[in-house]
Design a protein around this motif. Structure first.
Motif, PDB file in Angstrom:
ATOM      1  N   TYR A   1      -3.555 -10.406  -0.682  1.00 49.11           N
ATOM      2  CA  TYR A   1      -2.107 -10.266  -0.858  1.00 49.11           C
ATOM      3  C   TYR A   1      -1.640 -11.362  -1.801  1.00 49.11           C
ATOM      4  CZ  TYR A   1      -1.786 -14.121   2.486  1.00 49.11           C
ATOM      5  OH  TYR A   1      -1.925 -15.334   3.108  1.00 49.11           O
TER       6      TYR A   1
ATOM      7  N   GLU B   1       9.148  -1.289   2.228  1.00 51.11           N
ATOM      8  CA  GLU B   1       9.169  -0.571   0.955  1.00 51.11           C
ATOM      9  C   GLU B   1       8.349  -1.285  -0.107  1.00 51.11           C
ATOM     10  OE1 GLU B   1      12.440   0.812  -2.358  1.00 51.11           O
ATOM     11  OE2 GLU B   1      13.109   0.599  -0.291  1.00 51.11           O
ATOM     12  N   ILE B   2       8.354  -2.614  -0.068  1.00 55.48           N
ATOM     13  CA  ILE B   2       7.554  -3.373  -1.042  1.00 55.48           C
ATOM     14  C   ILE B   2       6.679  -4.393  -0.350  1.00 55.48           C
ATOM     15  CG2 ILE B   2       9.137  -3.075  -2.951  1.00 55.48           C
ATOM     16  CD1 ILE B   2      10.107  -5.907  -2.510  1.00 55.48           C
TER      17      ILE B   2
ATOM     18  N   THR C   1       1.453  -4.849 -14.850  1.00 49.19           N
ATOM     19  CA  THR C   1       2.714  -4.460 -14.230  1.00 49.19           C
ATOM     20  C   THR C   1       3.899  -4.968 -15.047  1.00 49.19           C
ATOM     21  OG1 THR C   1       1.646  -4.484 -12.060  1.00 49.19           O
ATOM     22  CG2 THR C   1       4.048  -4.509 -12.087  1.00 49.19           C
TER      23      THR C   1
ATOM     24  N   TRP D   1       1.520  -8.610   3.617  1.00 43.71           N
ATOM     25  CA  TRP D   1       0.802  -7.546   2.927  1.00 43.71           C
ATOM     26  C   TRP D   1       1.826  -6.546   2.423  1.00 43.71           C
ATOM     27  CZ3 TRP D   1      -1.174  -8.677   7.992  1.00 43.71           C
ATOM     28  CH2 TRP D   1      -2.335  -9.452   7.974  1.00 43.71           C
ATOM     29  N   GLY D   2       1.693  -6.190   1.199  1.00 44.53           N
ATOM     30  CA  GLY D   2       2.615  -5.219   0.621  1.00 44.53           C
ATOM     31  C   GLY D   2       2.018  -4.692  -0.666  1.00 44.53           C
ATOM     32  N   ASP D   3       2.780  -3.917  -1.361  1.00 42.88           N
ATOM     33  CA  ASP D   3       2.347  -3.334  -2.627  1.00 42.88           C
ATOM     34  C   ASP D   3       2.525  -4.380  -3.731  1.00 42.88           C
ATOM     35  OD1 ASP D   3       2.364  -1.940  -5.136  1.00 42.88           O
ATOM     36  OD2 ASP D   3       2.701  -0.074  -4.041  1.00 42.88           O
ATOM     37  N   ASP D   4       1.410  -4.923  -4.220  1.00 42.31           N
ATOM     38  CA  ASP D   4       1.472  -5.979  -5.245  1.00 42.31           C
ATOM     39  C   ASP D   4       2.286  -5.533  -6.449  1.00 42.31           C
ATOM     40  OD1 ASP D   4      -0.174  -7.528  -3.623  1.00 42.31           O
ATOM     41  OD2 ASP D   4      -1.986  -7.118  -4.781  1.00 42.31           O
ATOM     42  N   ARG D   5       2.037  -4.338  -6.907  1.00 47.02           N
ATOM     43  CA  ARG D   5       2.719  -3.832  -8.092  1.00 47.02           C
ATOM     44  C   ARG D   5       4.231  -3.799  -7.875  1.00 47.02           C
ATOM     45  NH1 ARG D   5       4.060   0.677  -8.472  1.00 47.02           N
ATOM     46  NH2 ARG D   5       4.883   1.649 -10.297  1.00 47.02           N
ATOM     47  N   LYS D   6       4.667  -3.281  -6.740  1.00 46.55           N
ATOM     48  CA  LYS D   6       6.096  -3.207  -6.445  1.00 46.55           C
ATOM     49  C   LYS D   6       6.715  -4.598  -6.330  1.00 46.55           C
ATOM     50  CE  LYS D   6       6.204   1.280  -4.124  1.00 46.55           C
ATOM     51  NZ  LYS D   6       6.450   1.966  -2.841  1.00 46.55           N
ATOM     52  N   ARG D   7       5.964  -5.536  -5.790  1.00 42.70           N
ATOM     53  CA  ARG D   7       6.493  -6.897  -5.657  1.00 42.70           C
ATOM     54  C   ARG D   7       6.651  -7.572  -7.021  1.00 42.70           C
ATOM     55  NH1 ARG D   7       4.174  -9.114   0.141  1.00 42.70           N
ATOM     56  NH2 ARG D   7       5.372  -7.586   1.313  1.00 42.70           N
TER      57      ARG D   7
END
Length: 155
Positions: A92, A154-155, A51, A123-129
């Motif tokens: 996560y 969103e993230i 990423t 919990w969220g989108d690892d890539r976006k974070r």
């Protein structure tokens, strides 16, 4: 019965206050470069480095990767990262840090922490974070904007 309701309400309120958060000391614009050296962290999942490299491409940065434990040229802008994942029904990012160095001094840092609470925002989108961490580090976003995106899912 009333005491149980108060205790349950208080614990839920405290858990909600324990949402994931970013802290950042961005790299000043005069310290930023088009060329970046990234020191690979062998203990961190590959998605983190992948990423970071994606972010470099998307932001017209030329990123050079050096092995874990390397001592890159001190005059280069160097990013050193580490991240740890936890598990609670699914994995996560529980905490991550990216430090930026130039001329043997720290010129920026960003940290992400997701407390191990009942707050589902962990919990969220690892890539976006991870992308957000780099945007914060390079001053493209603010911590307030990042926290709003976590709260909105969103993230």
């Amino acid at each position: 019965m009333f005491k149980k309701a108060v205790v349950l309400s208080a614990s839920l309120f405290l858990a909600a206050c324990s949402a994931p958060k970013y802290t950042v000391n961005p790299i000043q614009e005069n310290e930023q470069r088009k060329e970046i050296t990234i020191v690979k962290d062998d203990a961190t999942r590959a998605i983190f480095l992948d990423t970071m490299q994606e972010w470099c491409l998307d932001n017209a940065k030329r990123c050079t990767l050096v092995p874990d434990g390397s001592h890159p040229n001190p005059s280069e802008l160097t990013l050193i990262y580490v991240s740890r994942w936890s598990w609670d029904l699914s994995t996560y990012i529980s905490d991550s840090r990216i430090n930026a160095y130039k001329d043997e001094r720290k010129v920026g840092e960003v940290e992400f922490k997701a407390p191990d609470t009942i707050n589902t925002d962990k919990w969220g989108d690892d890539r976006k974070r991870i992308l957000m961490m780099l945007d914060l580090l390079f001053g493209k976003q603010t911590a307030t904007e990042a926290h709003s995106k976590i709260e909105s899912g969103e993230i």
